[in-house]
Design a protein around this motif. Structure first.
Motif, mmCIF file in Angstrom:
data_model
loop_
_atom_site.group_PDB
_atom_site.id
_atom_site.type_symbol
_atom_site.label_atom_id
_atom_site.label_comp_id
_atom_site.label_asym_id
_atom_site.label_seq_id
_atom_site.Cartn_x
_atom_site.Cartn_y
_atom_site.Cartn_z
ATOM 1 N N GLY A 148 -1.969 -12.701 0.519
ATOM 2 C CA GLY A 148 -3.346 -12.697 0.047
ATOM 3 C C GLY A 148 -3.615 -11.674 -1.050
ATOM 4 N N ILE A 149 -2.615 -10.944 -1.461
ATOM 5 C CA ILE A 149 -2.789 -9.955 -2.519
ATOM 6 C C ILE A 149 -2.234 -10.536 -3.815
ATOM 7 C CG2 ILE A 149 -2.156 -7.653 -3.335
ATOM 8 C CD1 ILE A 149 -1.983 -6.804 -0.423
ATOM 9 N N GLU A 150 -3.053 -10.529 -4.853
ATOM 10 C CA GLU A 150 -2.610 -11.066 -6.133
ATOM 11 C C GLU A 150 -1.581 -10.130 -6.763
ATOM 12 O OE1 GLU A 150 -5.368 -12.502 -9.040
ATOM 13 O OE2 GLU A 150 -6.869 -12.864 -7.486
#
Length: 95
Positions: free
Chosen positions: A48-50
């Motif tokens: 979920g972390i770009e």
């Protein structure tokens, strides 16, 4: 991942480094702590972390190609110890 003194000796031979027996255990401890930190970082969930932007994706900010200062060539040539036809004269270095 813990490294043994024998591992450090093998690495030193491959890298053509001279490592004394007293330094071997210090290097083993230091490299082992670095590898354990890397293992710890690998276990962190990044779901979920770009991803960070890649510097290769960025485009350069361009500016207009404008003259920003006056031509001072003659002033600099006048300061030279020797000049001829707008070129600096230097002593011969090689025979």
């Amino acid at each position: 991942m813990a490294l043994e003194n024998a591992d450090i000796d093998k690495i030193a031979i491959l890298a053509r480094l001279q490592v004394t027996p007293s330094e071997t255990s210090d290097y083993a401890n230091s490299i082992s702590s670095i590898l354990s930190l890397i293992d710890e970082m690998q276990q962190v969930s990044t779901e979920g972390i770009e991803p960070l932007s890649n510097p290769h994706d960025a485009s350069q900010r361009l500016r207009k190609d404008e003259v920003t200062c006056d031509n001072q060539r003659e002033a600099f040539i006048a300061l030279a110890p020797a000049a001829q036809d707008g070129l600096y004269l230097v002593p011969k270095v090689l025979d």
